[in-house]
Enzyme design. Structure first.
Site, PDB file in Angstrom:
ATOM      1  N   ASP A   9       0.869  -1.170   0.000  1.00  0.00           N
ATOM      2  CA  ASP A   9       0.000   0.000   0.000  1.00  0.00           C
ATOM      3  C   ASP A   9       0.915   1.232   0.000  1.00  0.00           C
ATOM      4  O   ASP A   9       2.118   1.117   0.288  1.00  0.00           O
ATOM      5  CB  ASP A   9      -0.881  -0.034   1.255  1.00  0.00           C
ATOM      6  CG  ASP A   9      -1.679   1.220   1.450  1.00  0.00           C
ATOM      7  OD1 ASP A   9      -2.340   1.663   0.500  1.00  0.00           O
ATOM      8  OD2 ASP A   9      -1.636   1.779   2.569  1.00  0.00           O
ATOM      9  N   ASP A  11      -0.212   5.132   0.901  1.00  0.00           N
ATOM     10  CA  ASP A  11      -0.503   6.100   1.969  1.00  0.00           C
ATOM     11  C   ASP A  11      -0.549   5.395   3.320  1.00  0.00           C
ATOM     12  O   ASP A  11      -1.265   4.401   3.494  1.00  0.00           O
ATOM     13  CB  ASP A  11      -1.861   6.754   1.726  1.00  0.00           C
ATOM     14  CG  ASP A  11      -1.889   7.619   0.474  1.00  0.00           C
ATOM     15  OD1 ASP A  11      -1.332   7.185  -0.550  1.00  0.00           O
ATOM     16  OD2 ASP A  11      -2.463   8.712   0.523  1.00  0.00           O
ATOM     17  N   ASP A 170      -1.639  -0.496   6.076  1.00  0.00           N
ATOM     18  CA  ASP A 170      -1.820   0.080   7.413  1.00  0.00           C
ATOM     19  C   ASP A 170      -3.273   0.139   7.859  1.00  0.00           C
ATOM     20  O   ASP A 170      -3.558   0.675   8.931  1.00  0.00           O
ATOM     21  CB  ASP A 170      -1.255   1.506   7.439  1.00  0.00           C
ATOM     22  CG  ASP A 170      -2.114   2.468   6.621  1.00  0.00           C
ATOM     23  OD1 ASP A 170      -2.301   2.218   5.417  1.00  0.00           O
ATOM     24  OD2 ASP A 170      -2.607   3.455   7.187  1.00  0.00           O
TER      25      ASP A 170
END
Length: 221
Positions: A9, A11, A170
């Site tokens: 991922d 961001d 995250d």
């Protein structure tokens, strides 16, 4: 080359982009006469793509402007201002170089607009081909995460099968994405969601800092 692919991922995982996302969101909100949002609110809104970020950021009244018009404003501003305050998390560059040197094939899959993903990866990670076999964000005609479609494109680019790959993110969206793509997941704790929230949403392999990533990866292998 290692037979374990790592799909990242962006961001909250590789880059801390929250301030620039807030500034672009608030620019679009101001442009349409809507109240601005603070950093904690933006943190809770991100993860499902720019469209839902804007929908969540709007006040939610009958007087709201058309969210797609606000989204277009956000996209135009963000493409030009996505590199103002964003930066790789401490230790990320060293980790990526280490993994690359050890032969791990890697890719980036994000719900961020594809144009911004490519701009950011080029600026912060150099020629994407040096580190990543594929870099992609949200594109027309392809469902965004947690649907597995974008991830499958990255898996194909790595020349592997989903079962050979680990998705790293995250958020709860990343946990769901990995499950939907039939791959393992490492959830990082330096991003936009905390440990308790991630565990409540199915995270099983947690990494608290980039320096610990290699150890978590070895355990999973």
């Amino acid at each position: 080359m290692k037979q374990t692919g790592i799909i990242w991922d962006l961001d909250g995982t590789l880059l801390d982009t929250l301030q620039d996302l807030m500034d672009a969101t608030n620019y679009a909100l101001r442009t349409f006469g809507c109240p601005e949002r603070n950093l904690d609110e933006i943190r809770s809104f991100v993860g499902n793509g720019a469209g839902l970020l804007i929908q969540r950021a709007l006040p939610g009244t009958a007087q709201d402007p058309d969210w797609e018009e606000v989204l277009d404003c956000f996209r135009a501003y963000y493409d030009d201002h996505c590199r103002v305050k964003s930066a790789p998390y401490p230790g990320i560059m060293d980790l990526l170089r280490q993994l690359k040197a050890e032969g791990y094939p890697m890719a980036v899959v994000s719900n961020k607009p594809d144009s911004a993903v490519k701009i950011l990866c080029k600026d912060y990670f150099g020629d994407a081909g040096e580190l990543f076999a594929a870099v992609t964000g949200e594109v027309s005609g392809c469902p965004r995460k947690p649907a597995p479609d974008l991830v499958y494109r990255a898996v194909d680019a790595l020349g592997l099968k989903p079962q050979q790959c680990i998705y790293v993110g995250d958020s709860e969206v990343d946990v769901q994405t990995a499950a939907n793509a039939n791959m393992r997941c490492i959830s990082v704790l330096w991003g936009f969601r905390d440990e308790e929230f991630l565990k409540e949403n199915g995270a099983t392999h947690l990494c608290s800092k980039p320096g610990d990533f290699a150890g978590v990866l070895k355990e999973m292998e």
